[in-house]
Design a protein around this motif. Structure first.
Motif, short mmCIF file in Angstrom:
data_model
loop_
_atom_site.label_atom_id
_atom_site.label_comp_id
_atom_site.label_asym_id
_atom_site.label_seq_id
_atom_site.Cartn_x
_atom_site.Cartn_y
_atom_site.Cartn_z
N ILE A 29 0.87 -1.17 0.00
CA ILE A 29 0.00 0.00 0.00
C ILE A 29 0.91 1.22 0.00
CG2 ILE A 29 -1.74 1.33 1.27
CD1 ILE A 29 -2.88 -1.24 2.34
N LEU A 67 -6.20 7.19 -1.27
CA LEU A 67 -5.67 6.11 -2.08
C LEU A 67 -4.15 6.08 -1.96
CD1 LEU A 67 -6.19 3.93 -4.30
CD2 LEU A 67 -5.89 5.76 -5.98
N GLN A 68 -3.58 4.88 -1.87
CA GLN A 68 -2.14 4.64 -1.75
C GLN A 68 -1.55 5.15 -0.43
OE1 GLN A 68 -0.41 6.25 -5.39
NE2 GLN A 68 -0.74 4.32 -6.43
N TYR A 71 -5.46 2.86 1.45
CA TYR A 71 -5.99 1.70 0.73
C TYR A 71 -5.43 1.64 -0.69
CZ TYR A 71 -9.13 5.02 -1.61
OH TYR A 71 -9.63 6.05 -2.36
N GLU A 72 -5.55 0.46 -1.29
CA GLU A 72 -5.27 0.25 -2.70
C GLU A 72 -6.50 -0.40 -3.33
OE1 GLU A 72 -2.81 1.20 -4.44
OE2 GLU A 72 -1.07 1.47 -3.13
N TYR A 90 -10.84 -3.69 -2.50
CA TYR A 90 -10.01 -2.74 -1.76
C TYR A 90 -9.16 -3.49 -0.73
CZ TYR A 90 -13.39 0.74 -3.48
OH TYR A 90 -14.20 1.52 -4.25
#
Length: 294
Positions: A29, A67-68, A71-72, A90
């Motif tokens: 991540i 994001l990143q 979570y990814e 996710y």
């Protein structure tokens, strides 16, 4: 990087039904291999009364996950065996998993959050045992980080006990292990002689935050040392000043500082033309309105 290989990490999870239904795995991540879980598996365990495809984007927008960082996202055709479009999946950090569990405000959510905390504690324990071999400067930095984590943990428990404070509870439930995840990295980090390019000390951070956002020094200190949005140190730098007596100081990546400052100011509520409030901060403080910032 975690001190454990993936199979070892899984073996250290608490033995319970939730460990089987929502196993903690290691995943990439934001370019780092960290502890994570499947958001879909967590959703199923929490018995959320909403479809996963609607629930997840709603929670991301509502609580400001990144994001990143938190979570990814990836596609998986395995959840559509009939040949439909691949599902959107996710992988989320344990920080995000704990916050999602807490805001459900039910027994399942409480159990899930305690499970994630215990997984982190077990993974961190061997790293703590190795602290005695670190240089004094790094031990001092880690001690400060652990103190800050304890403060946030107490704030979190207090917030959970307050009736009618669901939003504050959700914000302060942001996990204490944003700092803990870096303990293993710090164990391998040496004190450097010169400040790395693209980094800055808190001495440089204060006037820059004041120029960009009008933030007072006490808010910058709070973001560095106490806030759940806590800025992570890049490394320690040897202080060559003659009065420093061989000491060192922490520096922070400018890009990380900017990201935290932008997130913090975006969450602020202007109450006068030049003063604002924030859920994490007691009282009002100066803040330049967005339209007047450079």
């Amino acid at each position: 990087m975690s001190a454990y290989e993936p199979h070892t990490l899984l073996a250290r999870q608490p033995a319970s039904d939730i460990a089987r239904l929502v196993p903690v795995r290691t995943a990439m991540i934001g370019g780092k291999l960290i502890q994570s879980v499947s958001a879909r598996e967590l959703h199923a365990y929490l018995n959320v009364g909403k479809l996963f495809a609607a629930w997840m984007p709603e929670r991301i927008a509502q609580y400001g996950f990144f994001l990143q960082q938190d979570y990814e996202v990836f596609s998986d055709s395995g959840n559509n065996p009939a040949g439909g479009r691949p599902s959107k999946e996710y992988t989320i950090t344990l920080d995000m998993a704990k916050e999602l569990s807490m805001v459900e405000r039910n027994a399942k959510g409480k159990e899930a959050r305690q499970y994630f905390i215990e997984c982190e504690r077990r993974a961190l324990a061997p790293a703590v045992d190795q602290l005695a071999s670190l240089p004094p400067e790094q031990r001092a930095l880690i001690a400060l980080m652990v103190d800050n984590a304890s403060i946030k943990a107490r704030q979190d428990e207090h917030a959970q006990a307050l009736a009618g404070q669901a939003e504050v509870q959700a914000q302060q439930g942001a996990t204490l292990t944003q700092v803990e995840q870096r303990v293993d990295e710090l164990a391998d980090t040496m004190v450097v002689r010169t400040r790395p390019a693209g980094s800055e000390s808190i001495t440089h951070m204060r006037p820059r935050a004041a120029k960009m956002f009008g933030l007072p020094e006490r808010i910058v200190e709070y973001l560095v040392r106490q806030s759940p949005l806590q800025i992570k140190p890049a490394c320690m730098v040897k202080n060559d000043h003659e009065d420093a007596e061989g000491g060192s100081y922490a520096v922070y990546w400018v890009k990380d500082v900017n990201a935290v400052l932008r997130r913090f100011t975006a969450e602020c509520q202007m109450v006068t033309p030049s003063f604002a409030t924030h859920p994490y901060v007691e009282g009002r403080f100066k803040l330049t309105p967005a339209r007047d910032r450079p």
